[in-house]
Design a protein around this motif. Structure first.
Motif, short mmCIF file in Angstrom:
data_model
loop_
_atom_site.label_atom_id
_atom_site.label_comp_id
_atom_site.label_asym_id
_atom_site.label_seq_id
_atom_site.Cartn_x
_atom_site.Cartn_y
_atom_site.Cartn_z
N LEU A 91 0.83 -1.21 0.00
CA LEU A 91 0.00 0.00 0.00
C LEU A 91 0.86 1.26 0.00
O LEU A 91 0.53 2.24 -0.67
CB LEU A 91 -0.95 -0.01 1.20
CG LEU A 91 -2.03 -1.10 1.17
CD1 LEU A 91 -2.84 -1.07 2.45
CD2 LEU A 91 -2.93 -0.94 -0.04
N LYS A 92 1.99 1.24 0.73
CA LYS A 92 2.90 2.38 0.72
C LYS A 92 3.50 2.60 -0.67
O LYS A 92 3.65 3.73 -1.13
CB LYS A 92 4.02 2.18 1.74
CG LYS A 92 3.59 2.36 3.16
CD LYS A 92 4.76 2.16 4.09
CE LYS A 92 4.33 2.14 5.53
NZ LYS A 92 5.47 1.96 6.44
N ILE A 93 3.86 1.52 -1.32
CA ILE A 93 4.44 1.63 -2.67
C ILE A 93 3.40 2.20 -3.63
O ILE A 93 3.72 3.08 -4.44
CB ILE A 93 4.96 0.26 -3.14
CG1 ILE A 93 6.20 -0.14 -2.33
CG2 ILE A 93 5.29 0.28 -4.64
CD1 ILE A 93 6.68 -1.54 -2.58
N LEU A 94 2.16 1.74 -3.54
CA LEU A 94 1.12 2.27 -4.42
C LEU A 94 0.79 3.72 -4.10
O LEU A 94 0.49 4.51 -5.01
CB LEU A 94 -0.13 1.39 -4.34
CG LEU A 94 0.04 -0.04 -4.88
CD1 LEU A 94 -1.23 -0.84 -4.66
CD2 LEU A 94 0.43 -0.04 -6.34
N GLU A 95 0.86 4.10 -2.84
CA GLU A 95 0.68 5.51 -2.46
C GLU A 95 1.82 6.36 -3.00
O GLU A 95 1.61 7.48 -3.44
CB GLU A 95 0.60 5.65 -0.93
CG GLU A 95 -0.76 5.36 -0.37
CD GLU A 95 -1.82 6.34 -0.83
OE1 GLU A 95 -1.55 7.56 -0.93
OE2 GLU A 95 -2.92 5.87 -1.12
N TYR A 96 3.04 5.82 -2.96
CA TYR A 96 4.20 6.51 -3.51
C TYR A 96 3.98 6.79 -5.00
O TYR A 96 4.27 7.87 -5.50
CB TYR A 96 5.45 5.66 -3.30
CG TYR A 96 6.74 6.32 -3.74
CD1 TYR A 96 7.47 7.09 -2.86
CD2 TYR A 96 7.22 6.17 -5.04
CE1 TYR A 96 8.65 7.70 -3.25
CE2 TYR A 96 8.38 6.77 -5.45
CZ TYR A 96 9.10 7.54 -4.54
OH TYR A 96 10.26 8.14 -4.95
N GLN A 97 3.44 5.79 -5.70
CA GLN A 97 3.15 5.95 -7.12
C GLN A 97 2.16 7.08 -7.34
O GLN A 97 2.35 7.93 -8.20
CB GLN A 97 2.60 4.65 -7.69
CG GLN A 97 2.23 4.76 -9.17
CD GLN A 97 1.59 3.49 -9.71
OE1 GLN A 97 0.99 2.72 -8.96
NE2 GLN A 97 1.70 3.30 -11.01
N MET A 133 3.46 8.58 -10.90
CA MET A 133 4.27 7.68 -11.72
C MET A 133 3.36 6.66 -12.39
O MET A 133 2.35 6.26 -11.84
CB MET A 133 5.27 6.93 -10.84
CG MET A 133 6.23 7.83 -10.09
SD MET A 133 7.21 6.90 -8.91
CE MET A 133 8.65 6.57 -9.89
N ASN A 134 3.75 6.23 -13.58
CA ASN A 134 3.03 5.12 -14.19
C ASN A 134 3.66 3.82 -13.69
O ASN A 134 4.64 3.82 -12.95
CB ASN A 134 3.06 5.23 -15.72
CG ASN A 134 4.45 5.22 -16.31
OD1 ASN A 134 5.39 4.72 -15.68
ND2 ASN A 134 4.59 5.76 -17.50
N ASN A 135 3.07 2.70 -14.08
CA ASN A 135 3.54 1.40 -13.59
C ASN A 135 4.99 1.13 -13.98
O ASN A 135 5.75 0.56 -13.20
CB ASN A 135 2.65 0.27 -14.10
CG ASN A 135 1.29 0.28 -13.46
OD1 ASN A 135 0.99 1.09 -12.59
ND2 ASN A 135 0.43 -0.62 -13.89
#
Length: 116
Positions: A70-76, A81-83
């Motif tokens: 979830l932190k990584i997806l929030e960072y995105q 950032m795109n995938n």
């Protein structure tokens, strides 16, 4: 299943093999518990950027828990950032990022107002 004591592992590693980098890493090591982001940052400070052969074999051994995903997806989301950019930044597969987004999309939008 308990997770490794990364603080103890990296403290021992730095004091034994990388004493010259103790000052650079002391701010992270003074935390009560290290997050996966802290471990990634320590890894970069100690060993620098990985070459492709070592990086590929190390990547096979990584695992992430739900809060870290979830932190990584929030960072995105925060850094727009795109995938592909996110996967390069964290050295992940684009397919992994897409799968995480599909699995945890509701959790990310629900936790958007919470700080990690």
């Amino acid at each position: 299943m308990s997770k490794p004591n990364y603080k103890q592992i990296y403290t021992d590693m730095i004091t034994i093999k990388h004493a010259d980098k103790l000052k650079d890493c002391s701010a992270v090591l003074n935390k009560s518990e290290l997050s996966i982001f802290d471990v990634i940052n320590l890894q970069k400070k100690l060993f620098g950027p990985e070459n492709n052969a070592i990086g590929h074999s190390n990547q096979l051994l990584k695992s992430y828990d739900k809060p870290t995903i979830l932190k990584i997806l929030e960072y995105q989301k925060k850094h727009q950032m795109n995938n592909a950019a996110l996967s390069r930044h964290f050295r992940l597969s684009r397919n992994t990022v897409a799968k995480w987004k599909k699995l945890f999309l509701n959790d990310v939008t629900t936790n958007a107002n919470h700080q990690f």
